[in-house]
Design an enzyme around this catalytic site. Structure first.
Site, short mmCIF file in Angstrom:
data_model
loop_
_atom_site.label_atom_id
_atom_site.label_comp_id
_atom_site.label_asym_id
_atom_site.label_seq_id
_atom_site.Cartn_x
_atom_site.Cartn_y
_atom_site.Cartn_z
N TYR A 63 45.64 78.31 6.88
CA TYR A 63 46.69 79.30 6.64
C TYR A 63 48.00 78.57 6.45
O TYR A 63 48.36 77.70 7.24
CB TYR A 63 46.78 80.24 7.86
N ASP A 111 50.58 70.38 6.14
CA ASP A 111 51.24 71.53 6.77
C ASP A 111 51.17 71.30 8.28
O ASP A 111 50.14 71.54 8.92
CB ASP A 111 50.52 72.83 6.36
N LYS A 154 57.78 76.08 14.08
CA LYS A 154 57.49 76.27 15.51
C LYS A 154 58.27 75.31 16.42
O LYS A 154 59.43 75.54 16.70
CB LYS A 154 55.97 76.19 15.75
N1 HOZ Z 1 50.64 83.19 11.92
C1 HOZ Z 1 50.91 83.21 13.30
C2 HOZ Z 1 49.84 82.55 14.07
N2 HOZ Z 1 49.17 81.46 13.50
C3 HOZ Z 1 51.12 84.61 13.78
C4 HOZ Z 1 52.21 84.64 14.74
C5 HOZ Z 1 52.56 86.01 15.31
O1 HOZ Z 1 51.87 86.99 15.09
O2 HOZ Z 1 53.53 86.05 15.99
#
Ligand code: HOZ
Length: 420
Positions: free
Chosen positions: A144, A239, A267
């Site tokens: 992702y 990434d 993050k």
């Molecule tokens: N894409 C985020 C986790 N890999 C989602 C974060 C969220 O929902 O706060």
């Protein structure tokens, strides 16, 4: 467990936000729960509005490597707030953060601060295309890279959790140049290069996948990606939104000893504030405006509050030479308890995921074999025992420096006593 207030708030939230949430996985649909509404968090703990206390292994999906409300980060943010919330102009902190990043991740010779991981990745891919004058991008199934149009193909995280194959609203033409390969499968990459080699701008990869659950790279896989991109005049993008400053101070690239051309960070680098970064080889980054013709901009980019949080977090990580060893030991203990309970799990550093399949999980198709109903039972069991984990089979458990030995031993006891 009384969750009345959360339930009431959720009903209210449903009136205003799709699914009552601002990010789909939080709706807890795959684990058939009502989301908890959080009142506050401190150290290793998170507290909901009904007064329940949990040991938190979500850590805001990764940023809180130092735990919640680290005093140095909070202090830095408070001080920065006193000087104004946003300038939309240059300030000294941007240079300090850039220096800290570059010192620890030297492959980021030049970089740009942006606001989210999605934005960082979208911009890095644009820079790769601009630099190579090629259009095609290779990504891996189950990886992702945020929710930009071109990368929502066989993506992990919320799409996998909510069984959404590819997003509606993305015209087919937007993904025509996105090629997908199989994570950890060199042959699938070779085939794409044989067919499209001269048109491939870049490979983008999570060096340790963590959005189909944690799936570490097989020995030699990242090196292979490095070699095949080089041989074909394409760029390699790591990434590292999750792995940056997580697997080591130098990110996954230091941890695995493979250097990409471009890197994206998010993050942890923002210390808990919305901040992300893309950067890499100078000659590539010099294609970005105003030096070059690849356009990318942002009103809140380099926001002074987010920058101050990032600086404080990175300084704390840099200063503490044993921190990553400690994290590793704690995560190892959690892994031992999973083994004791007979659970199938993957761990890389302080990232862990339990899977409910007998097969070793090495890619998207093996990750998808996990029985999500069983995961939901595991999730509920943890929650009922005061342990807050991601409400999704396809996310990671994050260990932070604030997790005490007591937290870890308690969690190990709970996990080791889990039965289906
Ligand atoms: N894409 C985020 C986790 N890999 C989602 C974060 C969220 O929902 O706060």
């Amino acid at each position: 467990m009384n969750t009345e207030k959360s339930e009431r708030l959720y009903k209210e939230a449903l009136k205003f936000m799709p699914g009552g949430v601002n990010s789909p996985v939080r709706a807890c649909r795959s684990v058939e729960k009502t989301p908890l509404f959080i009142d506050r968090a401190a150290g290793s703990k998170i507290y909901d509005v009904d007064g329940n206390e949990y040991i938190d292994y979500v850590c805001s999906w990764g940023p809180n490597i130092l735990g919640h409300g680290n005093s140095e980060v909070i202090e830095a943010v408070k001080n920065a707030c006193n000087g104004g919330l946003t300038f939309g102009a240059c300030h000294k902190g941007e240079i300090e953060l850039a220096q800290l990043i570059q010192k620890n991740i030297p492959s980021m010779e030049m970089l740009r601060l942006v606001n989210s991981g999605t934005e960082a990745v979208m911009s890095a891919v644009r820079a790769a295309r601009g630099f190579t004058h090629r259009d095609k991008v290779v990504k891996f199934e189950g990886c992702y890279h945020g929710h930009s149009d071109g990368l929502l193909v066989k993506a992990g995280s919320g799409l996998l959790t909510n069984s959404i194959p590819d997003s509606a609203g993305v015209p087919k033409s937007y993904t025509d140049n996105t090629l997908t390969a199989v994570y950890n499968d060199e042959m699938s990459v070779k085939e794409l290069f044989e067919k499209y080699g001269a048109d491939i701008a870049c490979i983008i990869v999570e060096p340790c996948a963590a959005n189909m659950g944690v799936v570490p790279p097989k020995e030699g896989f990242l090196r292979f990606l490095r070699d095949i991109t080089k041989e074909n005049g394409a760029l390699l993008i790591f990434d590292e939104v999750i792995t940056g400053f997580r697997l080591s101070l130098g990110g996954a690239q230091k941890y695995y000893g493979v250097t990409p051309d471009l890197t994206t960070l998010g993050k942890i680098v923002g210390g808990g504030m919305p901040l992300a970064v893309y950067g890499g080889k100078r000659e590539v980054m010099e294609c970005v405006a105003p030096l070059g013709s690849v356009y990318q901009a942002g009103t809140l980019s380099g926001n002074p509050i987010a920058v101050s949080a990032g600086i404080a977090a990175l300084k704390a990580l840099e200063r503490d030479k044993d921190l990553y060893d400690r994290l590793d030991k704690k995560a190892k203990r959690l892994g031992e308890s999973m083994k004791l309970a007979g659970l199938n799990f993957n761990r890389e550093g302080s990232l862990l995921t339990v899977f409910f399949t007998d097969e070793k999980v090495v890619d998207y198709s093996t990750a998808k074999k996990s029985d999500c109903k069983k995961f939901a039972l595991f999730y509920s069991y943890l929650l009922e025992n005061g342990i807050y984990a991601a409400p999704s089979q396809f996310e990671a458990m994050f260990v932070s420096d604030a997790h005490s030995d007591l937290d870890i031993e308690y969690t190990c006891k709970v996990i080791s006593e889990f039965t289906l």
